[in-house]
Design an enzyme around this catalytic site. Structure first.
Site, short mmCIF file in Angstrom:
data_model
loop_
_atom_site.label_atom_id
_atom_site.label_comp_id
_atom_site.label_asym_id
_atom_site.label_seq_id
_atom_site.Cartn_x
_atom_site.Cartn_y
_atom_site.Cartn_z
N GLU A 45 0.82 -1.22 0.00
CA GLU A 45 0.00 0.00 0.00
C GLU A 45 0.86 1.27 0.00
O GLU A 45 1.86 1.36 0.72
CB GLU A 45 -0.91 -0.01 1.23
CG GLU A 45 -1.91 1.12 1.30
CD GLU A 45 -2.87 0.98 2.47
OE1 GLU A 45 -3.84 1.75 2.54
OE2 GLU A 45 -2.66 0.08 3.32
N LYS A 114 -9.29 3.33 -2.58
CA LYS A 114 -9.65 2.65 -1.34
C LYS A 114 -11.01 3.14 -0.84
O LYS A 114 -11.27 4.35 -0.79
CB LYS A 114 -8.57 2.90 -0.28
CG LYS A 114 -8.68 2.05 0.98
CD LYS A 114 -7.44 2.25 1.84
CE LYS A 114 -7.45 1.41 3.09
NZ LYS A 114 -6.20 1.58 3.89
N CYS A 150 -6.09 -3.07 1.23
CA CYS A 150 -5.90 -3.26 2.67
C CYS A 150 -7.22 -3.39 3.43
O CYS A 150 -7.86 -4.44 3.41
CB CYS A 150 -5.02 -2.15 3.23
SG CYS A 150 -4.25 -2.58 4.83
N GLY A 296 21.19 -3.83 34.59
CA GLY A 296 19.85 -4.39 34.71
C GLY A 296 19.37 -4.96 33.38
O GLY A 296 19.98 -4.76 32.32
N GLU A 404 6.72 0.06 33.52
CA GLU A 404 7.16 1.30 34.14
C GLU A 404 6.43 2.51 33.56
O GLU A 404 6.02 3.42 34.29
CB GLU A 404 8.67 1.46 33.96
CG GLU A 404 9.48 0.39 34.66
CD GLU A 404 10.95 0.40 34.25
OE1 GLU A 404 11.73 -0.29 34.92
OE2 GLU A 404 11.30 1.10 33.28
#
Length: 556
Positions: A45, A114, A150, A296, A404
């Site tokens: 696309e 589309k 799509c 970490g 987090e």
């Protein structure tokens, strides 16, 4: 009437805005398809514009560039080689469409637009494109080809119209972003359209990274009997030429080809992060990335993804110890560097902490130390990384994970500093899973080392930010397996408090986490972009107000 067709599928990686470069990729694909005897080449696309181009398509100069490139490509098909189905923004009668053009015999032979413009999740196509009329098939050398674009195949209407107006097969250009388990969703939609229409369907998807989106390719063909005739490799540019034959009943059948096995969940996620980072860095012209390496797991896996994406020589790591940094963390950070052979520096933030203590001593008289001093540490590290980035040009890669980011367990202008974050849409439990996967596997196209790249001690030890003596993440947060389940319920599924509690969670903990998610919105709004992994990433997927007085979580 022909009974044979050779159709090429070009799974390529365009760059948004690079119209000339994208047109050159189209040319190269067509040249390769010609060598293999193809009659027609299908692209993903908006291949000339790059996808998604967002408001860039509203610029008249950009529209002109796309039209000129399409015209030049059309003229080149006068050489007798393969025709092309090229996708591009296209202005027709004063309206801007998301279009597919048939280029053949030196001219633009047909255009289709589309119809179903997605306007949910990361998509805003109704903002920039006009809705196209219901399409009929394109006549290509006496074969009637339906070319829905799509989203047009995610509901029955467009395909039904094409079938009723005589389409013989369906060729679908796609710009379908990756998220976990989405390949199965795509296949289910395609099988639905094939079942309803009785027509074979080709699904060609683009590949590569564009800002926060990753495109996995994974193009495929489903024949009219719902068998999978072809499954292209994920995460790599490729071109495949397929052989099609008209059967005795008049229907078209694609000859069986490669059916690549789908990656498992951890591999999908790792590849998405790696490809997205590679393209973000390369397409934006950064020489490399800079990572604050803490010892970490978050910084270690971020470094591994960066090395696999860019090569070790382009990933510069900096250990920035404070008085609270343990020898174990220093040793673990050194283990990461040794395993991946990255450039590495150690810069202590102790002098910066002392300087801020002296600067603020008068203002803070009579106040006890608290999170303010912890945040000064994080901001000293952020300032150090940004100084190095300014001086040497490398982009800072931030390393906070979705757990987090959800609850605000991050410091603005500190560990949130950066230009990109590959972990932004990965919960901590996912971080552990892909770290273990990477130690046991090397991704296709990965540029890093074989074998263990993250010392197992990093994966096995309790997570800590090391902002005060003996600190552990679980001092402030529930265990990550519980936290992530609660967060998934709130962020992805929008569940009520009582529904989350019914899964076995403590009601006070659930209320607390809801509150933390709410009040951290202002932080997330200022976070760097990061690759979308889940069905509901922070950013375009989840647009919440910062000023928000809805407090249903306080109810019993």
């Amino acid at each position: 009437m022909p009974d044979q067709l050779r159709i090429a599928f070009a799974q390529i990686n365009p760059i948004v805005g690079d119209v000339q470069g994208n047109a050159d990729k189209v040319r190269a694909a067509r040249a390769e398809a010609a060598k293999q005897g193809a009659d027609l080449v299908l692209f993903g696309e908006l291949v000339l514009a790059g996808y998604p181009p967002e408001d860039l398509v509203l610029k008249p100069a950009f529209q002109d560039a796309c039209r000129d490139a399409a015209g030049a490509l059309a003229a080149e098909t006068a050489d007798g080689g393969p025709a092309m189905l090229v996708t591009t923004p296209w202005v027709d009668d004063g309206k801007l469409y998301n279009a597919v053009l048939l280029l053949d015999q030196g001219a633009i032979q047909a255009a289709r637009y589309k119809v179903d413009l997605p306007n949910y999740s990361v998509f805003d196509e109704k903002r920039v494109f006009a809705t196209g009329p219901m399409p009929g098939p394109i006549n290509f050398r006496d074969v009637r080809i339906g070319v829905p674009i799509c989203e047009d195949i995610w509901s029955p209407g467009v395909v039904e119209c094409l079938e009723e107006t005589g389409a013989e097969l369906l060729l679908v250009p796609n710009g379908s972003p990756f998220e976990v388990d989405k390949p199965d969703v795509r296949l289910n939609h395609v099988v639905g359209r094939v079942t309803e229409s009785g027509l074979p369907l080709v699904y060609v998807n683009q590949v590569g990274g564009q800002d926060e989106l990753a495109f996995d390719g994974a193009s495929f063909v489903v024949n009219a009997d719902r068998t999978l005739a072809l499954q292209m490799e994920s995460w790599t540019e490729s071109l495949v030429v397929t052989q099609w034959t008209r059967g005795a009943d008049g229907g078209w059948v694609c000859a069986p080809g490669l059916v690549a096995p789908p990656p498992d969940r951890s591999e999908q996620i790792y590849q998405a992060a790696m490809v997205a980072l590679r393209d973000y860095v390369n397409k934006n012209g950064f020489p490399g990335v800079l990572i604050g390496l803490s010892g970490g797991i978050d910084s270690a896996i971020s470094a591994a993804i960066a090395v696999d994406a860019l090569g070790a020589e382009r990933v510069h790591c900096v250990m920035m110890p404070s008085p609270y940094t343990s020898q174990e963390s220093l040793d673990d950070a050194q283990g990461v560097v040794d395993a991946m052979k990255m450039p590495y520096d150690t810069i202590s933030i102790g002098p910066a902490m002392q300087a801020f203590d002296q600067m603020l001593a008068h203002a803070f008289t009579g106040k006890n130390a608290d999170t303010t001093e912890e945040n000064i540490q994080a901001r000293s590290r952020g300032l150090t990384l940004m100084a190095l980035s300014n001086k040497f040009g490398h982009m800072v890669l931030s390393t906070g994970n979705k757990s987090e980011m959800s609850v605000g367990y991050a410091t603005l202008y500190g560990d949130m500093c950066g230009g990109y974050n590959v972990l932004k849409d990965m919960y901590k439990t996912t971080v552990f899973a892909i770290s273990k996967w990477r130690n046991e596997n090397k991704p296709a196209s990965g540029l890093g080392a074989d074998g263990v790249v993250i010392p197992w001690n990093i994966i096995n030890k309790p997570p800590t930010a090391e902002l005060r003596p003996d600190q552990k993440d679980e001092d402030s947060l529930p265990p990550y397996d519980k936290l992530d389940d609660i967060l998934y319920c709130f962020v992805e599924d929008e569940m009520r408090v009582e529904e989350v509690v019914a899964r076995g969670h403590d009601i006070d903990t659930v209320k607390r986490i809801w509150r933390l998610v709410d009040i951290a919105e202002y932080k997330r709004r200022q976070a760097p972009p990061g690759v979308k992994i889940s069905a509901r990433a922070f950013g375009k997927d989840r647009r919440y107000p910062i000023t928000n007085s809805f407090r249903r979580y306080v109810a019993s």
